[in-house]
Write a protein that holds these residues in place. Structure first.
Motif, PDB file in Angstrom:
ATOM      1  N   ALA A 191       0.813  -1.217   0.000  1.00  0.00           N
ATOM      2  CA  ALA A 191       0.000   0.000   0.000  1.00  0.00           C
ATOM      3  C   ALA A 191       0.846   1.265   0.000  1.00  0.00           C
ATOM      4  O   ALA A 191       0.336   2.355  -0.293  1.00  0.00           O
ATOM      5  CB  ALA A 191      -0.922  -0.002   1.215  1.00  0.00           C
ATOM      6  N   ALA A 192       2.126   1.131   0.330  1.00  0.00           N
ATOM      7  CA  ALA A 192       3.000   2.306   0.439  1.00  0.00           C
ATOM      8  C   ALA A 192       3.527   2.728  -0.929  1.00  0.00           C
ATOM      9  O   ALA A 192       3.516   1.963  -1.900  1.00  0.00           O
ATOM     10  CB  ALA A 192       4.169   1.996   1.363  1.00  0.00           C
ATOM     11  N   ARG A 193       3.986   3.979  -0.971  1.00  0.00           N
ATOM     12  CA  ARG A 193       4.602   4.519  -2.176  1.00  0.00           C
ATOM     13  C   ARG A 193       6.086   4.753  -1.922  1.00  0.00           C
ATOM     14  O   ARG A 193       6.490   5.093  -0.804  1.00  0.00           O
ATOM     15  CB  ARG A 193       3.922   5.834  -2.576  1.00  0.00           C
ATOM     16  N   PHE A 194       6.887   4.568  -2.963  1.00  0.00           N
ATOM     17  CA  PHE A 194       8.336   4.667  -2.828  1.00  0.00           C
ATOM     18  C   PHE A 194       8.908   5.516  -3.959  1.00  0.00           C
ATOM     19  O   PHE A 194       8.322   5.634  -5.036  1.00  0.00           O
ATOM     20  CB  PHE A 194       8.986   3.278  -2.866  1.00  0.00           C
ATOM     21  N   ALA A 195      10.097   6.080  -3.663  1.00  0.00           N
ATOM     22  CA  ALA A 195      10.849   6.818  -4.683  1.00  0.00           C
ATOM     23  C   ALA A 195      12.242   6.209  -4.774  1.00  0.00           C
ATOM     24  O   ALA A 195      12.841   5.833  -3.758  1.00  0.00           O
ATOM     25  CB  ALA A 195      10.947   8.294  -4.330  1.00  0.00           C
ATOM     26  N   LEU A 196      12.737   6.092  -5.991  1.00  0.00           N
ATOM     27  CA  LEU A 196      14.092   5.599  -6.190  1.00  0.00           C
ATOM     28  C   LEU A 196      15.079   6.616  -5.629  1.00  0.00           C
ATOM     29  O   LEU A 196      14.947   7.825  -5.860  1.00  0.00           O
ATOM     30  CB  LEU A 196      14.350   5.376  -7.681  1.00  0.00           C
ATOM     31  N   ALA A 197      16.052   6.132  -4.854  1.00  0.00           N
ATOM     32  CA  ALA A 197      17.042   7.030  -4.256  1.00  0.00           C
ATOM     33  C   ALA A 197      17.849   7.738  -5.338  1.00  0.00           C
ATOM     34  O   ALA A 197      17.945   7.270  -6.483  1.00  0.00           O
ATOM     35  CB  ALA A 197      17.962   6.236  -3.332  1.00  0.00           C
ATOM     36  N   ASP A 198      18.449   8.861  -4.972  1.00  0.00           N
ATOM     37  CA  ASP A 198      19.248   9.633  -5.922  1.00  0.00           C
ATOM     38  C   ASP A 198      20.461   8.838  -6.396  1.00  0.00           C
ATOM     39  O   ASP A 198      21.090   8.096  -5.621  1.00  0.00           O
ATOM     40  CB  ASP A 198      19.731  10.934  -5.270  1.00  0.00           C
ATOM     41  N   GLU A 199      20.793   9.020  -7.637  1.00  0.00           N
ATOM     42  CA  GLU A 199      22.015   8.489  -8.246  1.00  0.00           C
ATOM     43  C   GLU A 199      22.137   6.965  -8.114  1.00  0.00           C
ATOM     44  O   GLU A 199      23.198   6.438  -7.804  1.00  0.00           O
ATOM     45  CB  GLU A 199      23.250   9.182  -7.669  1.00  0.00           C
TER      46      GLU A 199
END
Length: 510
Positions: free
Chosen positions: A412-420
């Motif tokens: 159910a959670a949303r994620f973002a790809l880490a920088d670089e």
């Protein structure tokens, strides 16, 4: 306390600081004057290139020769660079006929936000150990080597870079030495306390803070947590005397406890001195004991109610370790029989404790009060990004998230790809599909992890806009797989990517 140390006098020290700045006796000024090769050589305690680069009579060259190279300077030349009579009265310099010489090492140090700081230490002790001091039991200042105070070395800068730098009300620098950790803490802590068993270290810490224009710290003499037994802190940092040796010969490195008991004691007692949510960060050596897993052994040190992240950076066999610290103490300059006897004493100690190697690394505790604390012990000898403090804090934030989210919560959670983060595909040239896909970080711990094509596709789509479950449903439709089965088998992979910092949870929209 030796009369060779300068007096703590803020007015005089302020005038000295103004003179150092006027002459560009700063980290940047040194680099400009010496050039990169001589500057790097100075960091290795090699002074010949710097001596060659300071043969002129400019104020900066005079200051380098006085305070870094410990060479006398003519009185008139010193007077052109410094308030020389002030420095003589305050004890920073002493006069020998028509020349003056420094009583302490003063080394420029660049602060994290471009500040010009200076670290004070005993003569001959700015970089590395007291092994650079030849002859007898005393250093150039006439102080017994067991009481010498070292300047900034690799361990000091490593710990400074690791430390979580969020603003706090109170910070403790335990075993302050020359005061570098207290100086850093003064930038983000309302109240800084610094302790040391060596009274010379406390005085030198006061000088370091004064000369760098930092606020005063509460300086307390004593061992470990004894001087602060009634206090608690939001941050505790320590570069303790962690060397595992057969005796406490040198205060700056030998803790006086058997084996790695000093580091174990620091870890175990830290919880009582931490406020809720507070961090304890220290460098440590630990024994690799025959028949025991080092990870389990160190994890057993962690006090109840604390999360921990233990990172082993290096392991030395007992012979390498003994040789390193015998050289640090200058024992390699002793007669062959004396050196052999001391070497044998180290190996005898290790054999008696069934020690087969010595690990070096970082230990970070956070007082979370969690019923299910997160304790991670891992080996990571690879290069990392410094400063690493933000990555340390993010590690514990991710542990909080994972502890409170089961598989359904992850989907159910949303994620973002880490920088670089970059993707590498490994396989035979011309092959239709790669043998495996590697995700690699260029920030923080700079980890790499293998993923399958679903994991790579999932990570690549994560931008915080869609829940993990909806992304998996779209991937299932694309590859023709049952979405229920894909949802069932993927949370473990998501958990791994979050734990290792490839994916960052995105806060729920309000």
């Amino acid at each position: 306390m030796s009369t060779l140390l300068p007096a703590a006098d803020r007015a005089r020290t302020s005038r000295l600081r103004d003179a150092l700045l006027a002459a560009a006796f700063t980290a940047d000024g040194l680099l400009d004057l010496l050039g990169a090769p001589a500057y790097a050589a100075l960091a290795r305690s090699e002074t010949v290139p710097a001596l060659r680069a300071t043969r002129g009579d400019s104020p900066l060259e005079t200051l380098v020769r006085l305070f870094l190279l410990q060479r006398p300077a003519p009185y008139a030349r010193a007077a052109a660079a410094l308030p020389v009579d002030d420095c003589l009265a305050g004890g920073w310099l002493v006069r020998d006929g028509d020349s003056v010489r420094a009583t302490v090492d003063v080394r420029p140090y660049g602060g994290p936000d471009g500040q010009d700081w200076w670290i004070v230490s005993d003569l001959g002790c700015a970089v590395g150990g007291a092994g650079g001091i030849a002859g007898g039991g005393a250093g150039p200042s006439g102080v017994d080597r067991s009481q010498l105070v070292l300047g900034v070395g690799g361990a000091s800068t490593t710990l400074a870079g690791l430390t979580v730098r969020t603003p706090v009300a109170s910070a403790l620098d335990l075993g302050t030495g020359s005061g570098i950790q207290a100086l850093h803490a003064s930038q983000h802590a309302t109240r800084v306390t610094a302790t040391d068993l060596n009274p010379r270290a406390l005085h030198i810490t006061r000088l370091t803070l004064e000369l760098s224009g930092a606020a005063e710290a509460d300086l307390r003499e004593g061992s470990l947590f004894e001087p602060v037994a009634q206090d608690t802190f939001d941050l505790i940092v320590s570069n303790p005397p962690f060397v595992i040796s057969p005796g406490a010969r040198l205060t700056y490195r030998d803790g006086g406890m058997g084996g790695d008991d000093l580091c174990r004691t620091l870890v175990q007692q830290s919880a009582d001195r931490l406020n809720d949510g507070g961090y304890c960060q220290l460098l440590a050596n630990w024994q690799h004991v025959e028949g025991e897993d080092w990870r389990e052994r160190l994890s057993s040190w962690v006090p109840r109610g604390c999360d921990a992240w233990i990172v082993q950076r290096e392991v030395q066999d007992v012979a390498q370790y003994a040789e390193l610290w015998l050289r640090d103490a200058g024992d390699h300059r002793a007669g062959p029989e004396e050196y052999a006897a001391r070497y044998d004493a180290w190996l005898e100690e290790f054999e008696a404790r069934k020690t087969k190697g010595i690990g070096f690394g970082w230990i970070t505790l956070r007082k979370s009060g969690a019923d299910r604390p997160s304790v991670v012990a891992e080996e990571w000898p690879h290069p990392v990004e410094q400063p690493l403090g933000p990555a340390v804090r993010a590690h514990f934030d991710r542990q909080d998230f994972l502890r409170t989210h089961d598989d359904a919560g992850l989907l159910a959670a949303r994620f973002a790809l880490a920088d670089e983060v970059v993707q590498e595909q490994v396989g035979l040239p011309g092959a239709e599909d790669p043998e495996h896909v590697v995700l690699r970080q260029n920030r923080g711990m700079r980890r790499a992890t293998k993923v399958d094509t679903v994991g790579a596709g999932f990570a690549g789509v994560c931008d915080g806009s869609l829940s993990a479950g909806r992304i998996l449903d779209a991937i299932a439709q694309l590859i023709g797989e049952d979405p229920v089965l894909l949802r069932d088998r993927t949370p473990e992979s998501i958990r791994t990517l979050v734990e290792q910092g490839f994916l960052t949870p995105v806060a729920e929209r309000q």
